[in-house]
Design an enzyme around this catalytic site. Structure first.
Site, PDB file in Angstrom:
ATOM      1  N   SER A 144       0.866  -1.185   0.000  1.00 43.58           N
ATOM      2  CA  SER A 144       0.000   0.000   0.000  1.00 43.58           C
ATOM      3  C   SER A 144       0.904   1.236   0.000  1.00 43.58           C
ATOM      4  O   SER A 144       2.098   1.134   0.297  1.00 43.58           O
ATOM      5  CB  SER A 144      -0.853  -0.011   1.276  1.00 43.58           C
ATOM      6  OG  SER A 144      -1.501   1.223   1.479  1.00 43.58           O
ATOM      7  N   TYR A 157      -2.473  -1.175  10.541  1.00 46.79           N
ATOM      8  CA  TYR A 157      -2.456  -1.305   9.079  1.00 46.79           C
ATOM      9  C   TYR A 157      -1.146  -0.748   8.532  1.00 46.79           C
ATOM     10  O   TYR A 157      -0.498  -1.355   7.673  1.00 46.79           O
ATOM     11  CB  TYR A 157      -3.661  -0.558   8.489  1.00 46.79           C
ATOM     12  CG  TYR A 157      -3.873  -0.776   7.003  1.00 46.79           C
ATOM     13  CD1 TYR A 157      -4.543  -1.914   6.537  1.00 46.79           C
ATOM     14  CD2 TYR A 157      -3.422   0.154   6.064  1.00 46.79           C
ATOM     15  CE1 TYR A 157      -4.756  -2.110   5.182  1.00 46.79           C
ATOM     16  CE2 TYR A 157      -3.632  -0.045   4.710  1.00 46.79           C
ATOM     17  CZ  TYR A 157      -4.303  -1.166   4.263  1.00 46.79           C
ATOM     18  OH  TYR A 157      -4.515  -1.359   2.909  1.00 46.79           O
TER      19      TYR A 157
HETATM   20  N1  LIG Z   1      -8.667  -0.133  -1.756  1.00 47.28           N
HETATM   21  C1  LIG Z   1      -7.610   0.602  -1.526  1.00 47.28           C
HETATM   22  O1  LIG Z   1      -7.652   1.840  -1.644  1.00 47.28           O
HETATM   23  C2  LIG Z   1      -6.300  -0.039  -1.160  1.00 47.28           C
HETATM   24  C3  LIG Z   1      -5.149   0.769  -1.149  1.00 47.28           C
HETATM   25  C4  LIG Z   1      -3.917   0.195  -0.867  1.00 47.28           C
HETATM   26  C5  LIG Z   1      -3.818  -1.164  -0.628  1.00 47.28           C
HETATM   27  N2  LIG Z   1      -4.944  -1.928  -0.625  1.00 47.28           N
HETATM   28  C6  LIG Z   1      -4.753  -3.372  -0.425  1.00 47.28           C
HETATM   29  O2  LIG Z   1      -5.245  -4.044  -1.574  1.00 47.28           O
HETATM   30  C7  LIG Z   1      -5.670  -5.364  -1.217  1.00 47.28           C
HETATM   31  C8  LIG Z   1      -7.090  -5.604  -1.693  1.00 47.28           C
HETATM   32  O3  LIG Z   1      -7.949  -4.657  -1.078  1.00 47.28           O
HETATM   33  P1  LIG Z   1      -9.387  -4.297  -1.642  1.00 47.28           P
HETATM   34  O4  LIG Z   1      -9.518  -2.836  -1.503  1.00 47.28           O
HETATM   35  O5  LIG Z   1      -9.607  -4.954  -2.964  1.00 47.28           O
HETATM   36  O6  LIG Z   1     -10.282  -4.980  -0.494  1.00 47.28           O
HETATM   37  P2  LIG Z   1     -11.692  -5.742  -0.528  1.00 47.28           P
HETATM   38  O7  LIG Z   1     -12.218  -5.632   0.870  1.00 47.28           O
HETATM   39  O8  LIG Z   1     -12.542  -5.272  -1.640  1.00 47.28           O
HETATM   40  O9  LIG Z   1     -11.258  -7.250  -0.781  1.00 47.28           O
HETATM   41  C9  LIG Z   1     -10.522  -7.985   0.180  1.00 47.28           C
HETATM   42  C10 LIG Z   1     -10.858  -9.458   0.030  1.00 47.28           C
HETATM   43  O10 LIG Z   1     -10.068 -10.179   0.994  1.00 47.28           O
HETATM   44  C11 LIG Z   1     -10.905 -11.172   1.575  1.00 47.28           C
HETATM   45  N3  LIG Z   1     -10.409 -11.554   2.900  1.00 47.28           N
HETATM   46  C12 LIG Z   1     -10.398 -10.810   4.037  1.00 47.28           C
HETATM   47  N4  LIG Z   1      -9.920 -11.532   5.052  1.00 47.28           N
HETATM   48  C13 LIG Z   1      -9.611 -12.758   4.555  1.00 47.28           C
HETATM   49  C14 LIG Z   1      -9.087 -13.937   5.125  1.00 47.28           C
HETATM   50  N5  LIG Z   1      -8.782 -14.028   6.435  1.00 47.28           N
HETATM   51  N6  LIG Z   1      -8.879 -15.009   4.317  1.00 47.28           N
HETATM   52  C15 LIG Z   1      -9.189 -14.942   3.003  1.00 47.28           C
HETATM   53  N7  LIG Z   1      -9.703 -13.855   2.413  1.00 47.28           N
HETATM   54  C16 LIG Z   1      -9.911 -12.777   3.181  1.00 47.28           C
HETATM   55  C17 LIG Z   1     -12.285 -10.526   1.663  1.00 47.28           C
HETATM   56  O11 LIG Z   1     -13.312 -11.488   1.806  1.00 47.28           O
HETATM   57  C18 LIG Z   1     -12.334  -9.783   0.331  1.00 47.28           C
HETATM   58  O12 LIG Z   1     -12.874 -10.588  -0.687  1.00 47.28           O
HETATM   59  C19 LIG Z   1      -5.492  -5.441   0.298  1.00 47.28           C
HETATM   60  O13 LIG Z   1      -4.228  -6.036   0.562  1.00 47.28           O
HETATM   61  C20 LIG Z   1      -5.499  -3.991   0.732  1.00 47.28           C
HETATM   62  O14 LIG Z   1      -4.832  -3.793   1.964  1.00 47.28           O
HETATM   63  C21 LIG Z   1      -6.181  -1.394  -0.868  1.00 47.28           C
END
Ligand SMILES: NC(=O)c1ccc[n+]([C@@H]2O[C@H](COP(=O)([O-])OP(=O)(O)OC[C@H]3O[C@@H](n4cnc5c(N)ncnc54)[C@H](O)[C@@H]3O)[C@@H](O)[C@H]2O)c1
Length: 251
Positions: A144, A157
Site C-alpha cells: 500500500s 495497518y
Molecule cells: N482499496 C484501496 O484503496 C487499497 C489501497 C492500498 C492497498 N490496498 C490493499 O489491496 C488489497 C485488496 O484490497 P481491496 O480494496 O480490494 O479490499 P476488498 O475488501 O474489496 O477485498 C478484500 C478481500 O479479501 C478477503 N479476505 C479478508 N480476510 C480474509 C481472510 N482471512 N482469508 C481470506 N480472504 C480474506 C475478503 O473477503 C475480500 O474478498 C489489500 O491487501 C489492501 O490492503 C487497498
C-alpha cells in the site's frame, strides 16, 4: 479451456475489489486462476464470471489466517494445475481506526494477523511449491502507499503494510538464484468495497479522499501492475515494491 502450459496462478482475497479484478485480468491474459477467499458465495460467483467469459478459474475457500487452510489452498492449486507459476497475496482486512493512545492491542494483533502474518504463511507454501518444481515462479504481495507513508489513526495497518516490504525483500533474497521472483505492488486509493467501507466509517466523502490522495485508481489498473510482475517481461525484477498510486507519494 486453457492449455496445460498456461501459467497457473493463485490469487487470495479474490472475491472482491482488487483480488477479483486481478483474477479477471490474469484470466483474460490467458493465465489459469484459482481464486481463494473466506467469502465462498462471492468467490464462486467471481470464478463463474471468469469461466463464462471463456477463462479457466476455480474457487477454493480459505481463511489465510489459518495455516492449515493456507497449506490446503496452495496444495489444491498445485493439484488442480499440476504446478504453481504465480501467486498474488492480496487478502487483507480494512485499516484500524484508533490512534495509538486509544489502540486496543487485540485489534492490533488481528489486523497484523490478516494483513501481514497471513502473507508469511502464503509465501511459505508458495515458495516451497515453486522451488520444489524447479521454478520459474513469480509472487506479488499487495502492500500500500501505507508501506511508505504513515497515516495517523491506523497504526496496525501502517505497520503491517510497512512490514510487507521487509517480508518481500527477505523472500526475494532467500530464493535468489532459484528462478522464483518476489515483488510487491503498493496501490494508492483504489475504488473498491474496502475503500468505500473505510471512507463511510470515517464519515469521509469521495471528494475528501481525492483531495487528500488524488483521483481514485481502478482495481484493474493495479491488476495490470501485478500482471507485469508475474510475466517474463519483468524477468530481472525481484525484491522490489512497485507503487501504483497515480503519483500520490511523489507529491
Ligand atoms: N482499496 C484501496 O484503496 C487499497 C489501497 C492500498 C492497498 N490496498 C490493499 O489491496 C488489497 C485488496 O484490497 P481491496 O480494496 O480490494 O479490499 P476488498 O475488501 O474489496 O477485498 C478484500 C478481500 O479479501 C478477503 N479476505 C479478508 N480476510 C480474509 C481472510 N482471512 N482469508 C481470506 N480472504 C480474506 C475478503 O473477503 C475480500 O474478498 C489489500 O491487501 C489492501 O490492503 C487497498
Amino acid at each position: 479451456m486453457k492449455t496445460a502450459s498456461a501459467p497457473a496462478t493463485l490469487v487470495t482475497g479474490a472475491a472482491s475489489g482488487m483480488g477479483r479484478a486481478t483474477a479477471r485480468v490474469f484470466a483474460a491474459a490467458g493465465f489459469r486462476v484459482v481464486l481463494a477467499d473466506i467469502n465462498a458465495d462471492a468467490g464462486r460467483e467471481a470464478a463463474d464470471e471468469i469461466t463464462s467469459r471463456g477463462g479457466e478459474a476455480h474457487f477454493v475457500r480459505a481463511d489465510v489466517t489459518k495455516p492449515d487452510e493456507v497449506a490446503n489452498m496452495v496444495a489444491a492449486t498445485a493439484d488442480r494445475f499440476g504446478r504453481l507459476d504465480c501467486a498474488v497475496n492480496n487478502a487483507a482486512c480494512p485499516p484500524d481506526s484508533d490512534r495509538i493512545v486509544d489502540a486496543d492491542v487485540e485489534v492490533f494483533r488481528q489486523v497484523v494477523e490478516v494483513n501481514l502474518t497471513s502473507v508469511l504463511a502464503c509465501l511459505k507454501h508458495e515458495l516451497a511449491q515453486m522451488v520444489d518444481q524447479g521454478g520459474p515462479g513469480a509472487i506479488v504481495n499487495i502492500g500500500s502507499i501505507r508501506s511508505f507513508r504513515a497515516r495517523a489513526g491506523s497504526p496496525a495497518y501502517t505497520a503491517a503494510k510497512h512490514a510487507i516490504i521487509g517480508l518481500t525483500r527477505t523472500a526475494a533474497l532467500e530464493c535468489a538464484g532459484t528462478g522464483v521472483r518476489v515483488n510487491a505492488v503498493c496501490p494508492g486509493a483504489i475504488d473498491t468495497p474496502m475503500l468505500r467501507g473505510s471512507r463511510s466509517a470515517r464519515g469521509d466523502t469521495e471528494a475528501a479522499t481525492t483531495a487528500r490522495q488524488g483521483e481514485l485508481g481502478t482495481p484493474e489498473e493495479v491488476a495490470h501492475a501485478s500482471l507485469w510482475l508475474c510475466s517474463s517481461a519483468s524477468s530481472l525484477v525481484t525484491g522490489q515494491a512497485l507503487v501504483a498510486d497515480g503519483g500520490y507519494l511523489i507529491r
